[in-house]
Design a protein around this motif. Sequence first.
Motif, PDB file in Angstrom:
ATOM      1  N   ARG A 193     -55.379 -15.040   1.696  1.00  0.00           N
ATOM      2  CA  ARG A 193     -55.239 -14.964   0.201  1.00  0.00           C
ATOM      3  C   ARG A 193     -53.868 -14.223  -0.029  1.00  0.00           C
ATOM      4  O   ARG A 193     -53.403 -13.438   0.883  1.00  0.00           O
ATOM      5  N   PHE A 194     -53.343 -14.568  -1.245  1.00  0.00           N
ATOM      6  CA  PHE A 194     -51.961 -13.891  -1.556  1.00  0.00           C
ATOM      7  C   PHE A 194     -52.146 -12.520  -2.127  1.00  0.00           C
ATOM      8  O   PHE A 194     -53.202 -12.206  -2.918  1.00  0.00           O
ATOM      9  N   HIS A 195     -51.083 -11.802  -1.854  1.00  0.00           N
ATOM     10  CA  HIS A 195     -51.099 -10.195  -2.428  1.00  0.00           C
ATOM     11  C   HIS A 195     -49.962 -10.253  -3.011  1.00  0.00           C
ATOM     12  O   HIS A 195     -49.134 -11.292  -3.228  1.00  0.00           O
ATOM     13  N   LEU A 196     -49.382  -8.999  -3.583  1.00  0.00           N
ATOM     14  CA  LEU A 196     -48.278  -8.960  -4.234  1.00  0.00           C
ATOM     15  C   LEU A 196     -47.355  -7.869  -3.546  1.00  0.00           C
ATOM     16  O   LEU A 196     -47.892  -6.657  -3.446  1.00  0.00           O
ATOM     17  N   TYR A 197     -45.930  -8.218  -3.211  1.00  0.00           N
ATOM     18  CA  TYR A 197     -45.294  -7.459  -2.859  1.00  0.00           C
ATOM     19  C   TYR A 197     -43.871  -7.290  -3.815  1.00  0.00           C
ATOM     20  O   TYR A 197     -43.288  -8.268  -4.103  1.00  0.00           O
ATOM     21  N   GLU A 198     -43.961  -6.007  -4.545  1.00  0.00           N
ATOM     22  CA  GLU A 198     -42.699  -6.011  -5.657  1.00  0.00           C
ATOM     23  C   GLU A 198     -42.894  -7.152  -6.452  1.00  0.00           C
ATOM     24  O   GLU A 198     -41.586  -7.714  -6.727  1.00  0.00           O
ATOM     25  N   GLY A 199     -43.863  -7.612  -6.817  1.00  0.00           N
ATOM     26  CA  GLY A 199     -43.782  -8.723  -7.659  1.00  0.00           C
ATOM     27  C   GLY A 199     -43.950 -10.238  -7.108  1.00  0.00           C
ATOM     28  O   GLY A 199     -43.939 -11.512  -7.859  1.00  0.00           O
TER      29      GLY A 199
END
Length: 234
Positions: A193-199
Amino acid sequence: MERGELQTELLEAVRALKEQVSNSDSLSVGIDWRKSSGTATAQVETVYANREEMLKAVRREMGDCQLCPLGKTRKNLVFGEGNPEARIVFVGEAPGADEDEQGHPFVGRAGQLLTDIIVKGMKLKRKDVYICNILKCRPPGNRNPQPEEISKCEPFLKKQLRIISPEIICALGTFAAKTLLNTDVPISVLRGRFHLYEGIKLMPTYHPAYLLRNPSAKKQVWEDIQMIMKEAKI
Ligand code: URA
């Protein structure tokens, strides 16, 4: 300085700034405003016309980096390579023996597998994406990166990612995923699944070296890569 000259300098500074802003959305400009004999003069110190130049500037900043002990044992600093405008960036752990020897990321056996994923799986070219690592220098004997090494090296990766500002980051393996997401959650739980790294959307997946040892995990990696392709409309 004459009034006319000052005007010309200011106009040139504004022109350079406009050019920068239109070329990229993540730029840094150094303007040196100085007072000389009561008159303000402006000088554009650093104008990087594009992301390639900005990445080169980060590489120059690293120079013969000795911020951690790996600087003493490496043969080559492996900065990263690929398209400075890449929509997808792959981030691995650290250079291995082949990468250290050649100065390029992912060129050994695990690298061949990553290349296959990009070329055969995603139908892209290696030069379409950008490939780099958490650590720029090889840990001796391919041991795990140490927290001190990661903390010294990570700021350079952050700069690379800010400059490229891709749509998607694929974090390859435990160290890349845990470092970028600042978590201790295992890769087996993070992936898929996708996560967020600095947007920026970040997909963690198993490292290609893990796939060489555990070919049955290829199915899950392919699922993760397909999610990336769907998101990027590839
Ligand atoms: N493994 C990595 O994590 N990075 C490389 O560049 C090569 C192998």
